[in-house]
Design a protein around this motif. Structure first.
Motif, PDB file in Angstrom:
ATOM      1  N   MET A   1       0.830  -1.202   0.000  1.00  0.00           N
ATOM      2  CA  MET A   1       0.000   0.000   0.000  1.00  0.00           C
ATOM      3  C   MET A   1       0.871   1.261   0.000  1.00  0.00           C
ATOM      4  SD  MET A   1      -3.333  -0.453  -0.076  1.00  0.00           S
ATOM      5  CE  MET A   1      -4.063   0.986   0.702  1.00  0.00           C
ATOM      6  N   HIS A   2       2.065   1.151   0.565  1.00  0.00           N
ATOM      7  CA  HIS A   2       2.969   2.305   0.663  1.00  0.00           C
ATOM      8  C   HIS A   2       4.121   2.231  -0.337  1.00  0.00           C
ATOM      9  CE1 HIS A   2       1.119   4.081   4.218  1.00  0.00           C
ATOM     10  NE2 HIS A   2       0.880   2.848   4.592  1.00  0.00           N
ATOM     11  N   GLN A   3       4.129   1.214  -1.188  1.00  0.00           N
ATOM     12  CA  GLN A   3       5.214   1.074  -2.165  1.00  0.00           C
ATOM     13  C   GLN A   3       5.234   2.291  -3.088  1.00  0.00           C
ATOM     14  OE1 GLN A   3       5.619  -2.726  -4.164  1.00  0.00           O
ATOM     15  NE2 GLN A   3       6.175  -1.688  -6.070  1.00  0.00           N
TER      16      GLN A   3
ATOM     17  N   PRO B   1       0.180  10.762  -6.387  1.00  0.00           N
ATOM     18  CA  PRO B   1       0.786  11.084  -5.091  1.00  0.00           C
ATOM     19  C   PRO B   1       1.872  10.105  -4.649  1.00  0.00           C
ATOM     20  CG  PRO B   1      -1.561  11.463  -5.013  1.00  0.00           C
ATOM     21  CD  PRO B   1      -1.279  10.744  -6.312  1.00  0.00           C
ATOM     22  N   GLY B   2       2.082   9.018  -5.387  1.00  0.00           N
ATOM     23  CA  GLY B   2       3.260   8.190  -5.151  1.00  0.00           C
ATOM     24  C   GLY B   2       3.053   6.811  -4.587  1.00  0.00           C
ATOM     25  N   SER B   3       1.880   6.497  -4.035  1.00  0.00           N
ATOM     26  CA  SER B   3       1.581   5.148  -3.552  1.00  0.00           C
ATOM     27  C   SER B   3       0.065   4.993  -3.534  1.00  0.00           C
ATOM     28  CB  SER B   3       2.142   4.915  -2.144  1.00  0.00           C
ATOM     29  OG  SER B   3       1.407   5.641  -1.173  1.00  0.00           O
ATOM     30  N   VAL B   4      -0.391   3.762  -3.398  1.00  0.00           N
ATOM     31  CA  VAL B   4      -1.825   3.530  -3.311  1.00  0.00           C
ATOM     32  C   VAL B   4      -2.379   4.266  -2.090  1.00  0.00           C
ATOM     33  CG1 VAL B   4      -3.633   1.786  -2.984  1.00  0.00           C
ATOM     34  CG2 VAL B   4      -1.706   1.299  -4.513  1.00  0.00           C
TER      35      VAL B   4
ATOM     36  N   ALA C   1      -1.158   6.843  -0.363  1.00  0.00           N
ATOM     37  CA  ALA C   1      -1.093   8.298  -0.519  1.00  0.00           C
ATOM     38  C   ALA C   1      -2.164   8.804  -1.494  1.00  0.00           C
ATOM     39  CB  ALA C   1       0.289   8.725  -0.985  1.00  0.00           C
ATOM     40  N   THR C   2      -2.454   8.025  -2.514  1.00  0.00           N
ATOM     41  CA  THR C   2      -3.466   8.431  -3.490  1.00  0.00           C
ATOM     42  C   THR C   2      -4.861   8.369  -2.878  1.00  0.00           C
ATOM     43  OG1 THR C   2      -2.018   7.651  -5.254  1.00  0.00           O
ATOM     44  CG2 THR C   2      -4.316   8.057  -5.840  1.00  0.00           C
ATOM     45  N   LEU C   3      -5.133   7.313  -2.103  1.00  0.00           N
ATOM     46  CA  LEU C   3      -6.426   7.247  -1.409  1.00  0.00           C
ATOM     47  C   LEU C   3      -6.583   8.407  -0.435  1.00  0.00           C
ATOM     48  CD1 LEU C   3      -6.766   3.419  -0.687  1.00  0.00           C
ATOM     49  CD2 LEU C   3      -8.136   4.807  -2.277  1.00  0.00           C
ATOM     50  N   TYR C   4      -5.530   8.704   0.310  1.00  0.00           N
ATOM     51  CA  TYR C   4      -5.548   9.831   1.250  1.00  0.00           C
ATOM     52  C   TYR C   4      -5.846  11.130   0.504  1.00  0.00           C
ATOM     53  CZ  TYR C   4      -3.837  13.390   4.473  1.00  0.00           C
ATOM     54  OH  TYR C   4      -3.726  14.513   5.263  1.00  0.00           O
TER      55      TYR C   4
END
Length: 161
Positions: A30-32, A38-41, A43-46
């Motif tokens: 999720m943080h890869q 935005p750079g990660s799954v 971060a994009t959901l956030y």
């Protein structure tokens, strides 16, 4: 169903589908880091959920809440997304029903504060969400998930008729 209801329902269901598919990846995945959005799954959901909350606050002309961190648990993330998209959708439907889409409000986060139309903001938020949802889909594919839906509007409509 009018075009606004179609777009709201399509976007809400489709992003919810991809959030649910996040159950299939590890917290590390999720943080890869990725070279898109935005750079990660996570971060994009956030980013998506925070934008829904912020823009809804602006359009409802209420104080803009501080956007809290996004939890790791998918169920909690879904609950926050569901609340954010429901509030945004209710706001959008009320503005349309009241024929206020061409009316302006003040975006107090701009410096200096700027007048924006409600209709333009709704379109901005929905298209913005769609673009980032596609980024999540792409990241999930790169993480090895298979059988992902295409996420197109006609595919959504076929499933909901």
């Amino acid at each position: 169903m009018d075009i606004l209801d179609r777009y709201l329902s399509y976007e809400a269901w489709t992003l919810r589908h991809f959030i649910n598919r996040c159950r299939e990846v590890t917290p590390a995945q999720m943080h890869q880091p990725f070279d898109i959005g935005p750079g990660s799954v996570h971060a994009t959901l956030y980013h998506i959920i925070g934008n829904l909350e912020t823009w809804t606050d602006l359009m409802r002309e209420r104080p803009v809440r501080a956007v809290p961190p996004l939890p790791e648990a998918i169920d909690v993330c879904l609950a926050r997304y569901d609340a954010a998209i429901a509030d945004f959708s209710a706001c959008a439907r009320t503005l349309a029903a009241d024929n206020r889409l061409d009316t302006t409000y003040i975006d107090v986060l701009d410096n200096p504060p700027t007048a924006k139309t409600f209709g333009g903001t709704l379109l901005h938020v929905l298209t913005h969400t769609t673009v980032h949802r596609w980024e999540i889909q792409h990241m999930l594919q790169r993480l090895g998930l298979t059988n992902l839906i295409e996420g197109d509007a006609l595919g959504w409509e076929a499933q909901h008729r």
